[in-house]
Design a protein around this motif. Sequence first.
Motif, short mmCIF file in Angstrom:
data_model
loop_
_atom_site.label_atom_id
_atom_site.label_comp_id
_atom_site.label_asym_id
_atom_site.label_seq_id
_atom_site.Cartn_x
_atom_site.Cartn_y
_atom_site.Cartn_z
N SER A 110 23.75 79.06 34.71
CA SER A 110 23.71 78.02 33.69
C SER A 110 25.01 77.99 32.90
O SER A 110 25.52 76.92 32.55
CB SER A 110 22.52 78.24 32.75
OG SER A 110 21.30 78.15 33.46
N ALA A 111 25.55 79.18 32.60
CA ALA A 111 26.80 79.24 31.86
C ALA A 111 27.94 78.60 32.65
O ALA A 111 28.75 77.84 32.10
CB ALA A 111 27.13 80.69 31.51
N ARG A 112 27.99 78.89 33.96
CA ARG A 112 29.07 78.30 34.78
C ARG A 112 28.91 76.79 34.88
O ARG A 112 29.89 76.03 34.74
CB ARG A 112 29.05 78.93 36.18
CG ARG A 112 29.52 80.37 36.20
CD ARG A 112 29.83 80.82 37.61
NE ARG A 112 28.66 80.79 38.46
CZ ARG A 112 27.82 81.80 38.62
NH1 ARG A 112 28.03 82.95 37.97
NH2 ARG A 112 26.79 81.72 39.42
N LEU A 113 27.67 76.34 35.12
CA LEU A 113 27.45 74.90 35.21
C LEU A 113 27.71 74.21 33.87
O LEU A 113 28.22 73.09 33.82
CB LEU A 113 26.02 74.62 35.68
CG LEU A 113 25.71 75.00 37.12
CD1 LEU A 113 24.25 74.75 37.44
CD2 LEU A 113 26.59 74.24 38.10
N GLY A 114 27.35 74.90 32.78
CA GLY A 114 27.62 74.34 31.47
C GLY A 114 29.10 74.17 31.22
O GLY A 114 29.54 73.17 30.64
N ALA A 115 29.88 75.14 31.69
CA ALA A 115 31.34 75.02 31.55
C ALA A 115 31.87 73.85 32.37
O ALA A 115 32.74 73.09 31.91
CB ALA A 115 32.01 76.33 31.98
N LEU A 116 31.33 73.70 33.59
CA LEU A 116 31.77 72.57 34.42
C LEU A 116 31.38 71.24 33.80
O LEU A 116 32.10 70.24 33.92
CB LEU A 116 31.15 72.69 35.82
CG LEU A 116 31.68 73.83 36.69
CD1 LEU A 116 30.89 73.90 37.99
CD2 LEU A 116 33.17 73.65 36.98
N VAL B 209 18.98 69.05 34.04
CA VAL B 209 19.85 68.24 33.19
C VAL B 209 21.31 68.41 33.59
O VAL B 209 22.07 67.44 33.68
CB VAL B 209 19.65 68.62 31.70
CG1 VAL B 209 20.67 67.94 30.82
CG2 VAL B 209 18.24 68.23 31.26
N LEU B 210 21.70 69.66 33.85
CA LEU B 210 23.08 69.91 34.27
C LEU B 210 23.40 69.22 35.58
O LEU B 210 24.50 68.67 35.76
CB LEU B 210 23.32 71.41 34.40
CG LEU B 210 23.45 72.20 33.10
CD1 LEU B 210 23.55 73.68 33.39
CD2 LEU B 210 24.66 71.74 32.32
N ALA B 211 22.44 69.25 36.50
CA ALA B 211 22.67 68.57 37.78
C ALA B 211 22.88 67.07 37.57
O ALA B 211 23.75 66.46 38.20
CB ALA B 211 21.48 68.81 38.72
N ALA B 212 22.08 66.48 36.66
CA ALA B 212 22.25 65.05 36.37
C ALA B 212 23.62 64.78 35.74
O ALA B 212 24.30 63.81 36.07
CB ALA B 212 21.13 64.57 35.45
N ILE B 213 24.04 65.67 34.82
CA ILE B 213 25.34 65.49 34.17
C ILE B 213 26.47 65.60 35.18
O ILE B 213 27.40 64.77 35.21
CB ILE B 213 25.52 66.53 33.04
CG1 ILE B 213 24.54 66.25 31.91
CG2 ILE B 213 26.95 66.52 32.52
CD1 ILE B 213 24.55 67.31 30.82
#
Length: 303
Positions: free
Chosen positions: A98-104, A156-160
């Motif tokens: 989640s942290a890596r995807l959040g950074a991306l 949510v991250l996948a959608a973003i």
Amino acid sequence: MNIIFMREGDARSRPVSLSVGRIAAGATALFGVMPLVLGVLAFWLFAHRGPDTTASAGAPDALAQVQRLATVSRTDLTGLATAVGRLRARASRLDAMSARLGALAGLPVGALSLPAAFSADEAVPKDGRGWTIAGLRALSGRLKIEFARRSAQLAVLAAILAAHRVAARMTPRGWPVRGGWISSPFGPRPDPFTGRPGFHPGIDIAVPLGTPVRAMAAGIVIFAGQDGGFGRLIKISDGHSEVTMYAHLSARFVHVGEVIHKHQLLGRVGDTGYSTGPHLHFEVMLHGVPINPAGFLRLADRH
């Protein structure tokens, strides 16, 4: 009452006189002593009987069964503690992902970190000591809640990220031809044919005739054909408000309504329309107004 007894072979008889009192006394003695005798006999038999093998054999079996149940309970507790430990490790991996995807996705640092109740110092012993069934069940329930929260976050991250990818494909970026140089920038300039003040709504890139032209952005072809001073022209819309234009082509390989992906081959550089030599006129329009495409060009992609 008189009773006469006669012995076989003897003609003599012997009368016996029995009264009712004597009969009653005899019956009382008989039936009163008999239970006592039978009780003494039963006590003697019980006291001198052999060992009860059934009871002595059943006791070790019951003890062994209790020991087996205790062993099974300890094994179950250890297995449950180990399973919870694995779940905790999965939660930690989800936190890192989640942290890596959040950074991306450009989210603030720590926005998707684990709550304090799930900090890394909450170790789960693999041997099961120090844990109870109730405690492990409670931790398992908390981990289930955490997994549900993580799943929602990752969705949510996948959608973003999907939206970012779509935006990246739809946004012009790169260099539409191999090599070349900007022969005429965006903005005011004298008209090359009349010399009068004019305005250049795009950028001209001078390259040899026939150089392949590739799409700077994905979209749908909304025009492909001849258009006066632009010569052979291709217009691609992102479906919203942005249109990219490729003009003065010598050949085109797409048609109206075709879905275009980024870097797809569109045609070849030409000298059609109002042109002073082989070059590509590249233009970007936002809500129908030309904007400077220089910010979309990447000189590193020229070669």
